[in-house]
Design a protein around this motif. Structure first.
Motif, PDB file in Angstrom:
ATOM      1  N   ALA A 291       0.804  -1.224   0.000  1.00 29.38           N
ATOM      2  CA  ALA A 291       0.000   0.000   0.000  1.00 29.38           C
ATOM      3  C   ALA A 291       0.837   1.273   0.000  1.00 29.38           C
ATOM      4  CB  ALA A 291      -0.962  -0.001   1.191  1.00 29.38           C
ATOM      5  N   ARG A 292       1.874   1.335   0.832  1.00 32.24           N
ATOM      6  CA  ARG A 292       2.698   2.549   0.845  1.00 32.24           C
ATOM      7  C   ARG A 292       3.413   2.711  -0.493  1.00 32.24           C
ATOM      8  NH1 ARG A 292       5.671   5.475   5.762  1.00 32.24           N
ATOM      9  NH2 ARG A 292       6.730   7.093   4.590  1.00 32.24           N
ATOM     10  N   ALA A 293       3.877   1.592  -1.054  1.00 35.19           N
ATOM     11  CA  ALA A 293       4.521   1.647  -2.367  1.00 35.19           C
ATOM     12  C   ALA A 293       3.544   2.136  -3.423  1.00 35.19           C
ATOM     13  CB  ALA A 293       5.060   0.269  -2.745  1.00 35.19           C
ATOM     14  N   LEU A 294       2.279   1.713  -3.313  1.00 32.07           N
ATOM     15  CA  LEU A 294       1.264   2.180  -4.264  1.00 32.07           C
ATOM     16  C   LEU A 294       1.129   3.697  -4.214  1.00 32.07           C
ATOM     17  CD1 LEU A 294      -1.779  -0.297  -4.109  1.00 32.07           C
ATOM     18  CD2 LEU A 294      -0.226   0.127  -6.029  1.00 32.07           C
ATOM     19  N   GLY A 295       1.172   4.256  -3.002  1.00 24.40           N
ATOM     20  CA  GLY A 295       1.095   5.711  -2.875  1.00 24.40           C
ATOM     21  C   GLY A 295       2.212   6.388  -3.636  1.00 24.40           C
ATOM     22  N   GLY A 296       3.440   5.871  -3.497  1.00 22.32           N
ATOM     23  CA  GLY A 296       4.573   6.437  -4.221  1.00 22.32           C
ATOM     24  C   GLY A 296       4.465   6.255  -5.718  1.00 22.32           C
ATOM     25  N   ILE A 297       3.997   5.068  -6.133  1.00 26.63           N
ATOM     26  CA  ILE A 297       3.844   4.782  -7.569  1.00 26.63           C
ATOM     27  C   ILE A 297       2.807   5.703  -8.197  1.00 26.63           C
ATOM     28  CG2 ILE A 297       3.044   3.062  -9.240  1.00 26.63           C
ATOM     29  CD1 ILE A 297       4.256   0.921  -7.326  1.00 26.63           C
ATOM     30  N   TYR A 298       1.639   5.807  -7.558  1.00 27.51           N
ATOM     31  CA  TYR A 298       0.587   6.688  -8.078  1.00 27.51           C
ATOM     32  C   TYR A 298       1.066   8.132  -8.127  1.00 27.51           C
ATOM     33  CZ  TYR A 298      -2.842   2.903  -7.593  1.00 27.51           C
ATOM     34  OH  TYR A 298      -3.540   1.718  -7.707  1.00 27.51           O
ATOM     35  N   SER A 299       1.826   8.528  -7.104  1.00 27.19           N
ATOM     36  CA  SER A 299       2.327   9.900  -7.060  1.00 27.19           C
ATOM     37  C   SER A 299       3.296  10.170  -8.206  1.00 27.19           C
ATOM     38  CB  SER A 299       3.018  10.156  -5.713  1.00 27.19           C
ATOM     39  OG  SER A 299       3.462  11.482  -5.616  1.00 27.19           O
ATOM     40  N   ASP A 300       4.210   9.229  -8.456  1.00 24.67           N
ATOM     41  CA  ASP A 300       5.145   9.391  -9.572  1.00 24.67           C
ATOM     42  C   ASP A 300       4.418   9.425 -10.910  1.00 24.67           C
ATOM     43  OD1 ASP A 300       7.419   9.568  -8.028  1.00 24.67           O
ATOM     44  OD2 ASP A 300       7.931   7.443  -8.186  1.00 24.67           O
ATOM     45  N   LYS A 301       3.402   8.595 -11.042  1.00 23.09           N
ATOM     46  CA  LYS A 301       2.652   8.528 -12.294  1.00 23.09           C
ATOM     47  C   LYS A 301       1.894   9.834 -12.552  1.00 23.09           C
ATOM     48  CE  LYS A 301       3.467   4.224 -13.599  1.00 23.09           C
ATOM     49  NZ  LYS A 301       4.190   3.922 -14.866  1.00 23.09           N
ATOM     50  N   ILE A 302       1.209  10.326 -11.525  1.00 19.96           N
ATOM     51  CA  ILE A 302       0.404  11.531 -11.717  1.00 19.96           C
ATOM     52  C   ILE A 302       1.286  12.753 -11.936  1.00 19.96           C
ATOM     53  CG2 ILE A 302       0.176  12.304  -9.306  1.00 19.96           C
ATOM     54  CD1 ILE A 302      -2.824  12.732  -9.887  1.00 19.96           C
ATOM     55  N   SER A 303       2.507  12.729 -11.378  1.00 20.70           N
ATOM     56  CA  SER A 303       3.403  13.875 -11.549  1.00 20.70           C
ATOM     57  C   SER A 303       3.885  13.999 -12.991  1.00 20.70           C
ATOM     58  CB  SER A 303       4.611  13.763 -10.617  1.00 20.70           C
ATOM     59  OG  SER A 303       5.528  12.788 -11.076  1.00 20.70           O
ATOM     60  N   GLN A 304       3.870  12.901 -13.730  1.00 19.94           N
ATOM     61  CA  GLN A 304       4.305  12.943 -15.124  1.00 19.94           C
ATOM     62  C   GLN A 304       3.359  13.774 -15.987  1.00 19.94           C
ATOM     63  OE1 GLN A 304       4.876   8.881 -16.419  1.00 19.94           O
ATOM     64  NE2 GLN A 304       6.383   8.447 -14.835  1.00 19.94           N
ATOM     65  N   LYS A 305       2.116  13.900 -15.531  1.00 20.34           N
ATOM     66  CA  LYS A 305       1.123  14.688 -16.272  1.00 20.34           C
ATOM     67  C   LYS A 305       0.832  16.031 -15.618  1.00 20.34           C
ATOM     68  CE  LYS A 305      -1.386  10.930 -18.585  1.00 20.34           C
ATOM     69  NZ  LYS A 305      -2.719  10.311 -18.819  1.00 20.34           N
ATOM     70  N   PHE A 306       0.817  16.029 -14.288  1.00 21.87           N
ATOM     71  CA  PHE A 306       0.363  17.234 -13.595  1.00 21.87           C
ATOM     72  C   PHE A 306       1.399  17.844 -12.659  1.00 21.87           C
ATOM     73  CE2 PHE A 306      -3.373  14.543 -14.398  1.00 21.87           C
ATOM     74  CZ  PHE A 306      -4.113  15.393 -15.204  1.00 21.87           C
ATOM     75  N   GLY A 307       2.618  17.272 -12.622  1.00 18.60           N
ATOM     76  CA  GLY A 307       3.663  17.819 -11.776  1.00 18.60           C
ATOM     77  C   GLY A 307       3.349  17.687 -10.299  1.00 18.60           C
TER      78      GLY A 307
END
Length: 445
Positions: A291-307
């Motif tokens: 779960a904590r890793a998912l938070g980091g993964i989702y955060s990295d993914k969304i930053s690619q589009k929205f910073g």
């Protein structure tokens, strides 16, 4: 030979410097968390032996996390000064002492003091986050931080099952229950000393080498921070650090709180046996497996589009869902529904943790250690405040209050602004990642 930061996580690569640091840091943090909360699943037994009241148990839970506040503030600055490798070696060596010596206590007061000093090892989190932050490139740093911390936090779940099992094993050898829990704590203490050796032997501070050695060769070398003495003040003045500290108190602070009370909550509210309560409590901590890793993964993914703006919105959403989950959990009277809602809000607690520390490396890169330390300390202050609620309210009503506060803090998270760094988050993720990958192919070891 200079080695570039890693641009991806290669779990089976045990040779390259960043991945050795990754594996050593999460495993060491796992052992630290295991030792830190090794007493929690044994509290029903300790409560009976020392004749502890509910208020005294709450004070003990506060003690377990309060010392960590000061330790995290110090260790963040110390990482900037001497590097994460020596910080971990010192912390593990010193922290092992109160873990093993807790067996000599015989009163509420002495147990409280022992629990206070065991809290020192909670500062291990800051070192883990610092070490992965300096070893991984911006395109993957959120995932690396969240995964290392999440797998380390698993120690809080595993200890809920392992320590009752060790306790039972010692009892089966003919020792009394009073002797068994004391002897059981020797095992995590020895594990801390073992990891001190592992960290010293198999890691280095940065991709360039160890901070103290590099400074001998080049007196101008300052690791991540060109102004070590001023790093704490630089972080202290940054309003975003304090918002993130409050946010982390609302997620990691709640995780620490539940690690401390989950076993005794289920024994008192649902009359579950110690081993069963430990297994249920472990399900909360075991969510860190992913779960904590998912938070980091989702955060990295969304930053690619929205910073960084995308990271902030995601953090706010996860925090709000966490708060709703806590409120639902507090209202459950049936054991199966209580377990279900526990797992539900645990998911968002851990993901919120991951997103928070995916933002930390971008707040002030010249004071990374101090930023990580202050935000990490915020998590423990949150745990202190949450546990203090239980000194005057029941567990159920206290959790309802906590859930409501978390929902409010989720709105505050939206005030995090990165006006000059939104574009850099996007550009660095793409540009530096490509450059580092080329260099890494040439310098892979």
């Amino acid at each position: 030979m200079q080695i570039s930061k890693a641009t991806k996580i290669e779990l089976l690569n045990f040779k390259c410097v960043p991945m050795k640091a990754f594996h050593a840091s999460w495993l060491t943090f796992f052992i630290c968390f295991f030792a830190w909360f090794g007493l929690a699943p044994l509290m029903p037994e300790i409560k009976n032996e020392l004749n502890l009241s509910k208020a005294q148990i709450a004070n003990i839970s506060i003690a377990a996390v309060s010392m960590t506040v000061f330790a995290r503030l110090l260790i963040g600055w110390l990482c900037d000064k001497i590097g994460p490798r020596w910080c971990y070696v010192i912390l593990l060596s010193v922290g092992a002492l109160p873990v093993m010596m807790i067996g000599f206590v015989n009163s509420y007061e002495s147990f409280l003091i022992g629990r206070l000093f065991i809290g020192l090892i909670g500062a291990s989190f800051v070192i883990t986050q610092y070490h992965t932050s300096v070893m991984f490139a911006p395109n993957i740093v959120g995932t690396a931080n969240a995964t290392a911390a999440g797998w380390g936090n698993l120690g809080g779940g595993v200890t809920q099952v392992a320590m009752p099992a060790i306790f039972a094993g010692v009892v089966s050898l003919g020792f009394t229950a009073s002797e068994a829990w004391r002897i059981a704590m020797i095992f995590p203490g020895l594990a801390l000393l073992l990891m001190a050796y592992v960290y010293y032997k198999y890691t280095q501070d940065t991709t360039e080498g160890n901070v103290l050695e590099l400074r001998k060769k080049n007196p101008e070398f300052k690791a991540k921070n060109p102004d070590i003495k001023g790093s704490f003040w630089m972080a202290f003045k940054e309003y975003r650090v304090w918002i993130l500290g409050l946010v982390y108190g609302a997620c990691f602070g709640i995780e620490l709180t539940m690690d401390g009370i989950a076993a005794i909550y289920f024994t008192e509210e649902f009359n579950t046996p110690l081993m069963i309560a430990g297994i249920i409590a472990a399900s909360f901590g075991m969510m860190n497996l992913f779960a904590r890793a998912l938070g980091g993964i989702y955060s990295d993914k969304i930053s690619q589009k929205f910073g960084l703006k995308g990271r902030v919105i995601l953090l706010s959403a996860f925090l709000f869902l966490e708060g709703i989950g806590i409120i639902l959990f507090s209202e459950m009277n049936l054991l199966p529904l209580a377990i279900l809602t526990l797992i539900l809000f645990a998911l968002f607690v851990k993901m919120s943790n991951g997103v928070t520390y995916s933002i930390v490396p971008f707040v002030n890169k010249k004071a990374l250690g101090s930023v990580a330390g202050i935000v990490g300390a915020g998590g423990n202050i949150g745990a202190v405040l949450a546990n203090s609620v239980f000194t005057v309210h029941s567990y159920r009503y206290g959790l309802f209050i906590i859930g409501t506060v978390v929902c409010g803090i989720s709105v505050l998270a939206l005030f995090l602004k990165f006006p000059n760094e939104v574009s850099s988050d996007l550009l660095v993720n793409i540009g530096e990642a490509k450059e580092n990958e080329k260099v890494r192919e040439l310098t892979r070891i």
